[in-house]
Motif scaffolding. Structure first.
Motif, PDB file in Angstrom:
ATOM      1  N   ALA A   1       0.829  -1.201   0.000  1.00 48.08           N
ATOM      2  CA  ALA A   1       0.000   0.000   0.000  1.00 48.08           C
ATOM      3  C   ALA A   1       0.866   1.254   0.000  1.00 48.08           C
ATOM      4  CB  ALA A   1      -0.917  -0.007   1.222  1.00 48.08           C
TER       5      ALA A   1
ATOM      6  N   ARG B   1      -1.515  10.684  -6.897  1.00 46.60           N
ATOM      7  CA  ARG B   1      -2.628  10.501  -5.987  1.00 46.60           C
ATOM      8  C   ARG B   1      -3.932  11.117  -6.516  1.00 46.60           C
ATOM      9  NH1 ARG B   1       0.652  11.791  -0.672  1.00 46.60           N
ATOM     10  NH2 ARG B   1       2.380  10.687  -1.591  1.00 46.60           N
TER      11      ARG B   1
ATOM     12  N   ARG C   1      -8.055  10.529  -7.607  1.00 45.70           N
ATOM     13  CA  ARG C   1      -9.109   9.763  -6.988  1.00 45.70           C
ATOM     14  C   ARG C   1      -9.178   8.367  -7.616  1.00 45.70           C
ATOM     15  NH1 ARG C   1     -14.483  10.994  -8.292  1.00 45.70           N
ATOM     16  NH2 ARG C   1     -15.744   9.436  -7.234  1.00 45.70           N
TER      17      ARG C   1
ATOM     18  N   LEU D   1      -6.546   6.114  -6.338  1.00 53.40           N
ATOM     19  CA  LEU D   1      -6.843   5.734  -4.974  1.00 53.40           C
ATOM     20  C   LEU D   1      -7.764   4.515  -4.958  1.00 53.40           C
ATOM     21  CD1 LEU D   1      -5.930   7.158  -2.331  1.00 53.40           C
ATOM     22  CD2 LEU D   1      -8.293   7.935  -2.104  1.00 53.40           C
ATOM     23  N   ILE D   2      -8.742   4.601  -5.857  1.00 54.51           N
ATOM     24  CA  ILE D   2      -9.677   3.468  -5.965  1.00 54.51           C
ATOM     25  C   ILE D   2      -8.921   2.211  -6.398  1.00 54.51           C
ATOM     26  CG2 ILE D   2     -11.711   2.580  -7.183  1.00 54.51           C
ATOM     27  CD1 ILE D   2     -12.576   5.571  -7.468  1.00 54.51           C
TER      28      ILE D   2
ATOM     29  N   VAL E   1      -5.777   1.456  -5.980  1.00 48.38           N
ATOM     30  CA  VAL E   1      -4.954   0.917  -4.891  1.00 48.38           C
ATOM     31  C   VAL E   1      -5.832   0.204  -3.865  1.00 48.38           C
ATOM     32  CG1 VAL E   1      -3.472   1.552  -2.950  1.00 48.38           C
ATOM     33  CG2 VAL E   1      -3.095   2.560  -5.207  1.00 48.38           C
ATOM     34  N   THR E   2      -6.953   0.841  -3.557  1.00 46.71           N
ATOM     35  CA  THR E   2      -7.855   0.222  -2.590  1.00 46.71           C
ATOM     36  C   THR E   2      -8.313  -1.143  -3.085  1.00 46.71           C
ATOM     37  OG1 THR E   2      -8.651   2.456  -2.183  1.00 46.71           O
ATOM     38  CG2 THR E   2      -9.867   0.666  -1.140  1.00 46.71           C
ATOM     39  N   LEU E   3      -8.703  -1.173  -4.363  1.00 44.07           N
ATOM     40  CA  LEU E   3      -9.158  -2.439  -4.926  1.00 44.07           C
ATOM     41  C   LEU E   3      -8.048  -3.495  -4.907  1.00 44.07           C
ATOM     42  CD1 LEU E   3     -11.387  -1.321  -7.926  1.00 44.07           C
ATOM     43  CD2 LEU E   3     -12.108  -2.557  -5.876  1.00 44.07           C
TER      44      LEU E   3
ATOM     45  N   LEU F   1      -5.575  -3.618  -2.900  1.00 44.76           N
ATOM     46  CA  LEU F   1      -5.369  -4.058  -1.523  1.00 44.76           C
ATOM     47  C   LEU F   1      -6.442  -5.054  -1.090  1.00 44.76           C
ATOM     48  CD1 LEU F   1      -4.147  -1.072   0.639  1.00 44.76           C
ATOM     49  CD2 LEU F   1      -3.040  -3.269   0.212  1.00 44.76           C
ATOM     50  N   ILE F   2      -7.665  -4.745  -1.477  1.00 41.37           N
ATOM     51  CA  ILE F   2      -8.763  -5.663  -1.125  1.00 41.37           C
ATOM     52  C   ILE F   2      -8.523  -7.018  -1.781  1.00 41.37           C
ATOM     53  CG2 ILE F   2     -11.234  -6.137  -1.446  1.00 41.37           C
ATOM     54  CD1 ILE F   2     -11.643  -3.064  -1.176  1.00 41.37           C
TER      55      ILE F   2
ATOM     56  N   SER G   1      -5.707  -8.756  -0.048  1.00 42.51           N
ATOM     57  CA  SER G   1      -6.173  -9.343   1.205  1.00 42.51           C
ATOM     58  C   SER G   1      -6.956 -10.612   0.925  1.00 42.51           C
ATOM     59  CB  SER G   1      -7.059  -8.353   1.967  1.00 42.51           C
ATOM     60  OG  SER G   1      -6.422  -7.103   2.020  1.00 42.51           O
TER      61      SER G   1
END
Lengths: 624, 435
Positions: free
Chosen positions: B231, B240, B242, B245-246, B248-250, B252-253, B256
C-alpha cells in the motif's frame, strides 16, 4: 498489430526474460555442481556400500608352542530396516526367542542415529550355533536380514584369564577417537589382548559395492580396484608355560593371592597366576558375556576380575630382608660374619619388632635362613644412620633409592597393562605424618623387615628374586617371546637393568642364606626338594585386613637359575605353611615336569582358605 | 534448405532443423545412459526404453516429414478444426481412456499409449493464432476499471483466455494431469506479445507472490506488514488521483482476498501437490526419504557431476535408480551427473537457442498468424524448459512435465515435433503468402 511500436519491444522483453531465467538456472547449477561439495558426498553415500571384512585375530601360543587362544566363528544377525518389508517378523521372533516388543525395540534402535534404516546394523550379536542353524534355513523369509561372519576368542584351557585379558566391544568414545574402529568393533580390553591389540587385530578389509536405490548390491566398484583384503592378525608367542600356569592356577584354587614366575636370564614371565581367577571362555559371546561379566564384576568377596599379580600391593614382609642384607653389605656395614643380638625381638626398642625363637644371635646367612627380625632392624638402622650421611634423612634416601633400583616404588614397565608401582614411602610422606624432625630411623625401623607402608606387587617380588638369581641385574619382565613369524620383540625387553648393589660377595652370602632357609634350621626346611637346590625366603606379612599374608620367594637351581618365583597367599599365616609349598611344587613341576610330594600337593590343592576366612569373618562380625 | 521450390524442404530453416536433430539425438543417448543396464547393451534393443525411443524418433521423423509435405494453408484453415477435434478427444478420453495412476488421460492401443492432451498444445496454439490474427480482434492494451469499458474492451481478451483456460481446466480437473495442463499458462506470454496489458501480468504475478508469502510467512502480523508495504509503495509511486486511490484500494482488497484465501486454496490441493509446494518453499520438516526424496536425489545426482561430469555411462545416481523418472521428467539428472556443469550448460543453451531462434523467426513473419503461432511454440517450449530443469535443481515444485525433445516418451516427442514443425512449415512459406 505488428506495426504497433509499443508492442515491438515486447519481443525483447520476452527474449530477455527467457535469457534471465536461463542465467539464474545456470548460476544455480554452477553452485550445486561446482561449488557445493555436499552433493558429491551424498552421492557417494547413496551408491556405495562399504562392506567390512573382519580379519582373523592372531592366535596366542605359550612358550612351547601350545595353544592358549584361538578363534571360533561367530555369527551376528544384521538388519537393514528399510528392506524388511514383507519380512516374516514372527519367524524372526521365534528363532531368536524374543517378544514382538523386543523385535520392535531393536528395529527402532536400528533406525535411529547413528544407525540408519538404510544401513545395516547388528540385530542379534553372536548367535549360538543352534540359533544360527535354525536361522539359516529360514533366512530367505527374513527379508532385510543377513548374517555377518566374525570370529570370537576361544580358550582350549580355562586358564590365564588375567594375563590374556579379554576382547570386547569398543567404547563409543574410543571408537570416535580412533579412525580404525567403528562402533560395534571388537578391541582388546585388558591383558595381552590390550597390549598387543595393534598386532593381534590384523587389518580390516573393505569391499566397495555399488548399490541401487533399494540398497541391493549390483556389482563391485571399479571391478574391485579399490577393495582391500582383510589381513589376518599376527600370532603372539607368549613366554607363559601353559602347563605351569595351569598347575599354578590349580594350586591357587580356594585361595586369594598370586604366583609370578620369571626366567631370570631373560625376564620372561613363566606364569602369572592371580587367585581367584575365572574361565576366560566366560567373557566371550554376546548375551552370555555381559551376564557373566556382571556376575564377575559384582563378586565383591572374591573380586575375580582383579589381577592381583600386577595390581595388588602387598607388604612384602620378611622377604625384604634380602634387599637390606644386600645394601648393608654393599655399603660395607656388615659382612658374612656380622652378628646382631636377638631377644625375641629388637633389644634397643624393648623387643620390638618382635622375633621368634630361632636360637640366639645369628650371623648374616643364619639371619636370612632363620629370618631374624632383630637382625634386620639393626641392619636397617645401620644403613640409614651410617656415618657417610651426617643427616639420617640422606641415609634414608640412600636406602630408598637403592631399594627402588630393584623395582619397588615404580612401575616395572612390563608389557601388561595396568601394573601398579607399589610403594616405598618418601621423606616428604614421613615429614607429613610425624612432622619435620619428628621421626628418626627407629621410628620407621619396621621398614627394614618389609612392613609399615612398604608395598610391592607380586610381579615386583618375583623381579627382586630374579635380580638376586642374576646377582645384580634384571630384565624387564615381559610376557611375549615375540610377535609374528619373525618373533619381533621390543628392544627394551632385551636390556639388562643393573641394580645399585653390585658386590658379588654380598649376593653370594645372601644366596647362601636363602639356600639355608630350605636346610635344617631354615624357615622353609619342610619344603626342601630332593635333587634341586632351591634358594628361598619366607615372609609373613602383617596387614590391616586380617591374618598375615603368607609370602615365599625362591629361585632354582642355585647355579644357572631357571626360575625365579614369588607367591603370596592372603591371610594364610606363615610363609612356610602355604606359599613355600606352592612355590616349591611349582619349581618341581617346571624343572622336572612332575612333582614327587603327593601329600603336600594334595594339601595345597584341597586347601580352601577363602571359605575358611569367610567363616572366620562372619564369626567376628557376630562377636562384635 | 533445398533450392527446388517443389522440394519438401524448400524454405525450411536449417538452423532450427539442425538444433532439433541435435537435441533429439542427445536425448536418446542420455536415455540410454539413464536406463543403461549391462545385460542389454545394444542401444537398438527395442525391448528397452532406448530402443523404443528410437522407434518414437523414427515416428517423429515421419510426422515431421508429413507436416512439411502438407500445404501450410491447411493449418490456418483448420486451426479451429484441430482445436475442436482434440478438445473432443480430450473429453472422450475421460470415458474411453484407461485410468493410469489416477489419471484419465490415456488412450491405450495394446502396449502403446497416447495422451490427447499432448496434442492439445499445438491445437491451442493454432486456434489462438487464428483468433488473434483476425484483423478485427484487438487484445486490449489498457488496464481500465470501469465496468462498461471492461466488458467492451476485454471481451476479446476474455475470449482469448478461454481458448487457454478450457483445455487447462479440462485436463487438470477431469483428466487429473496437472503437469500437462499447467503448460497452457505459457500462452499468456503470447497474449502479452499481442498486447495484453502489463497490469494483468503484474496482477497475476502479485497474486502468485502473495500466495507464496502467505504460505511462507505464517504470522498474521508478517502478512499485514507485507500488505502495508504494498500500500505504501503504491501511494508513493502512483499519482494521488481519486481514480488511482480506488485502484490501490481495490488492489489491496484483492490482495487481502488472496492472502485470506491462500490457506483455503492450499487446503483444497491434493496432498501430493501440497507436499510439492512445501518441499519447494521449505515449509515444515521435509523428510528426504519421503516427500523430499525426488528433489533431493535429483539434486544429489546433478550436484555430484561436478564441472565436467563423471563421463558417459559412468553416473551412479541415475543408473542405479536413485533418481525417480530418470528417463522421462528427470532426464536432466543424467545430463548433470554424467556431463557435469559443462554438459548441462550445452543442453540448456541448445534449448534456449532453439526457443530464441523460433522467436527470431516469428518476428520476421509477415503473417500475424505465423508470428502468433511462433510465439506459442516458443512459449510452450520455454515453459517446459523452465519448469523441468527448475524442478530438478529445486527452484520449481515437482510438476511432471518433460524436457522438450530430450525426455523419453512417444507422446511428448511427437507433440513437440508437431508443434515445432507446423511452425517450420509456416515459416518456410513466409515469402510466398501474406496471410
Amino acid at each position: 498489430m505488428s506495426t504497433n511500436p509499443q508492442l515491438a519491444n515486447r519481443k525483447l522483453i520476452i527474449g530477455g526474460f527467457f535469457c534471465l531465467i536461463v542465467v539464474i538456472y545456470l548460476c544455480r547449477l554452477f553452485y550445486i555442481q561446482v561449488i557445493d561439495p555436499q552433493y558429491k558426498l551424498d552421492a557417494e553415500k547413496n551408491a556405495f556400500r562399504y562392506m567390512t571384512e573382519y580379519p582373523v585375530r592372531g592366535y596366542i601360543y605359550d612358550r612351547k608352542g601350545k595353544l592358549l587362544v584361538f578363534n571360533a566363528p561367530s555369527y551376528d544377525l544384521m538388519v537393514i530396516p528399510r528392506e524388511t518389508k514383507g519380512c516374516d517378523t514372527i519367524g524372526v521372533c521365534e528363532v531368536l526367542q524374543i517378544t514382538k516388543q523386543e523385535y520392535l525395540k531393536r528395529m527402532k534402535r536400528a533406525c535411529q542415529a547413528p544407525n540408519s534404516p538404510r544401513k545395516e546394523s547388528i540385530f542379534e550379536k553372536q548367535m549360538s550355533a543352534q540359533t544360527y542353524a535354525a536361522l539359516q534355513e529360514k533366512l530367505y523369509r527374513f527379508k532385510g536380514f543377513f548374517v555377518q561372519k566374525r570370529t570370537v576368542r576361544k580358550y582350549p584351557k580355562p586358564i590365564a584369564a588375567h594375563l590374556l585379558g579379554y576382547v570386547g566391544e569398543i567404547g563409543k568414545e574410543q571408537a570416535e577417537k580412533d579412525p580404525y574402529y567403528k562402533e560395534g568393533d571388537y578391541i582388546g580390553i585388558t591383558g595381552l589382548e590390550r597390549s598387543y591389540e595393534d598386532m593381534l587385530r590384523g587389518k580390516k578389509g573393505t569391499q566397495i559395492a555399488i548399490t541401487d536405490v533399494h540398497n541391493k548390491i549390483i556389482g563391485r566398484y571399479m571391478e574391485g580396484k579399490y577393495d582391500t583384503l582383510a589381513i589376518a592378525g599376527k600370532p603372539l608367542y607368549c613366554t607363559i608355560d601353559r602347563d605351569l600356569q595351569e598347575y599354578g592356577e590349580k594350586l591357587m584354587q580356594g585361595k586369594k593371592g598370586a604366583i609370578v614366575a620369571i626366567e631370570p636370564s631373560t625376564g620372561e614371565i613363566l606364569c602369572l597366576v592371580s587367585g581367584p581367577s575365572y574361565d576366560p571362555n566366560l567373557l566371550v559371546g554376546g548375551k552370555e558375556r555381559s551376564k557373566n561379566f556382571t556376575k564377575l564384576y559384582y563378586d565383591s568377596l572374591n573380586r575375580p576380575l582383579f589381577n592381583r599379580a600386577l595390581t595388588a600391593m602387598y607388604p612384602p614382609g620378611s622377604i625384604f630382608k634380602l634387599i637390606d642384607a644386600l645394601i648393608a653389605q654393599n655399603d660395607g656395614l656388615i659382612n658374612r660374619n656380622t652378628t646382631f643380638p636377638c631377644q625375641m625381638g629388637y633389644p634397643p626398642m624393648g623387643g620390638k619388632p618382635k622375633c621368634h625363637a630361632h636360637g640366639g644371635g645369628k650371623n648374616l646367612t643364619g639371619s636370612i635362613a632363620a629370618s631374624c627380625n632383630s637382625y634386620y632392624s639393626y641392619v636397617f638402622r645401620e644403613i640409614v644412620d651410617q656415618r657417610k650421611y651426617p643427616k639420617f634423612i640422606d641415609g634414608y634416601n640412600h636406602w630408598r633409592e637403592t631399594v627402588k633400583t630393584f623395582g619397588p616404588g615404580t612401575r616395572l614397565g612390563t608389557d601388561l597393562p595396568y601394573d601398579k608401582p607399589g610403594n616405598v614411602p618418601s621423606v616428604e610422606y614421613y615429614n607429613k605424618v610425624f612432622g619435620k624432625n619428628g621421626w628418626r630411623s627407629n621410628t620407621i625401623v619396621s621398614l627394614g623387615i618389609g612392613q609399615a607402608e612398604l608395598t610391592l606387587v607380586p610381579l615386583q617380588m618375583a623381579n627382586v628374586v630374579a635380580t638376586i638369581a642374576n646377582r645384580g641385574y634384571y630384565l624387564t619382565p615381559h610376557s611375549i617371546k615375540g610377535v609374528g613369524i619373525e618373533r619381533k620383540l621390543d628392544a627394551r625387553f632385551k636390556a639388562k637393568h643393573y641394580v645399585a648393589v653390585q658386590d658379588q660377595t654380598a649376593y653370594l652370602n645372601v644366596i647362601d642364606g636363602m639356600q639355608g632357609a630350605l636346610e635344617p634350621g631354615g624357615t622353609a626346611f619342610t619344603n626342601r626338594l630332593k635333587g634341586i637346590v632351591v634358594c628361598g625366603k619366607t615372609g609373613t606379612a602383617q596387614n590391616p585386613h586380617g591374618d598375615d599374608h603368607a609370602v615365599f620367594l625362591a629361585f632354582a637351581p642355585r647355579e644357572n637359575p631357571k626360575i625365579a618365583i614369588a607367591c603370596i597367599v592372603e591371610n594364610a599365616g606363615f610363609g612356610n605353611t602355604w606359599s613355600a609349598p606352592i612355590v616349591t611344587l611349582m619349581i618341581e613341576k617346571y624343572l622336572n615336569g612332575k612333582t614327587e610330594r603327593p601329600e603336600v600337593e594334595k594339601r595345597m590343592l584341597e586347601g580352601d582358605l577363602i571359605t575358611k576366612n569367610n567363616k572366620k569373618d562372619a564369626l567376628k562380625i557376630k562377636h562384635h | 534448405m533445398a533450392r527446388n521450390e517443389n522440394s519438401v524442404f524448400y524454405g525450411v530453416d536449417r538452423v532450427t532443423l539442425i538444433v532439433y536433430v541435435l537435441l533429439v539425438i542427445m536425448g536418446w543417448l542420455n536415455i540410454y545412459a539413464a536406463v543403461y543396464n549391462e545385460e542389454h547393451q545394444n542401444i537398438f534393443d527395442t525391448t528397452q526404453k532406448y530402443g523404443k525411443q528410437l522407434i518414437w524418433i523414427g515416428g517423429a521423423a515421419v510426422i515431421a516429414f508429413s507436416i512439411l509435405l502438407i500445404d501450410a494453408n491447411f493449418y490456418t484453415a483448420f486451426a479451429y478444426g484441430f482445436y475442436g477435434f482434440f478438445l473432443l478427444l480430450n473429453i472422450l478420453v475421460l470415458f474411453l481412456g484407461k485410468e493410469i495412476k489416477g489419471s484419465h488421460s490415456w488412450f491405450k492401443f495394446g502396449s502403446a499409449g497416447l495422451q490427447p492432451a499432448e496434442f492439445m498444445k499445438f491445437a491451442t496454439g493454432l486456434a489462438l493464432a487464428k483468433f488473434l490474427s483476425n484483423q478485427n480482434i484487438i487484445v486490449n492494451q489498457q488496464f481500465r476499471l470501469r465496468l462498461k469499458d471492461l466488458i467492451k474492451n476485454y471481451k476479446n481478451t476474455v475470449f482469448a483466455l478461454l481458448f487457454i483456460v478450457v483445455p487447462l481446466v479440462l485436463i487438470i480437473k477431469l483428466q487429473n494431469e496437472t503437469g500437462l495442463a499447467i503448460v497452457f499458462i505459457a500462452y499468456i506470454i503470447v497474449l502479452y506479445r499481442e498486447g495484453l496489458s502489463v497490469g494483468f501480468l503484474i496482477f497475476g504475478l502479485l497474486t502468485a507472490i502473495l500466495f507464496v508469502m502467505a504460505l511462507v510467512v505464517t504470522s498474521i502480523s508478517g502478512l499485514l506488514i507485507t500488505l502495508a508495504v504494498i500500500a505504501a509503495s503504491a501511494f508513493l509511486f502512483i499519482k494521488r488521483s481519486r481514480k488511482n486511490l480506488i485502484i490501490v484500494t481495490l488492489v489491496l482488497i484483492a490482495a487481502s482476498g488472496v492472502v485470506l484465501t491462500t490457506n483455503y486454496v492450499y487446503n483444497h490441493l491434493e496432498d501430493h501437490q501440497k507436499v510439492r509446494i512445501d518441499v519447494l518453499l521449505g515449509r515444515g520438516t521435509v523428510d528426504l526419504k519421503k516427500e523430499g526424496y525426488n528433489v533431493n536425489q535429483a539434486k544429489i545426482a546433478i550436484g555430484s557431476g561436478g564441472f565436467l561430469g563423471k563421463g558417459y555411462l559412468q553416473g551412479t545416481q541415475t543408473k542405479y535408480d536413485f533418481v525417480p523418472e530418470q528417463d522421462t521428467d528427470f532426464i536432466f539428472c543424467t545430463v548433470g551427473e554424467e556431463w557435469g556443469f559443462a554438459g548441462s550448460t550445452v543442453v540448456i543453451f541448445l534449448e534456449l537457442f532453439l526457443i530464441l531462434r523460433v522467436i527470431f523467426l516469428a518476428e520476421r513473419q509477415r503473417s500475424d498468424f505465423s508470428r502468433i503461432y511462433g510465439y506459442g511454440v516458443a512459449s510452450v517450449l520455454f515453459f517446459h524448459l523452465a519448469v523441468n530443469i527448475g524442478m530438478t535443481i529445486g527452484l520449481m515444485p515437482v510438476i511432471g512435465i518433460p524436457l522438450p525433445f530430450f525426455s523419453y516418451g512417444g507422446s511428448s516427442l511427437w507433440s513437440f515435433t508437431i508443434l515445432l514443425f507446423i511452425f517450420i512449415k509456416l515459416d518456410s512459406n513466409r515469402l510466398l503468402i501474406l496471410r
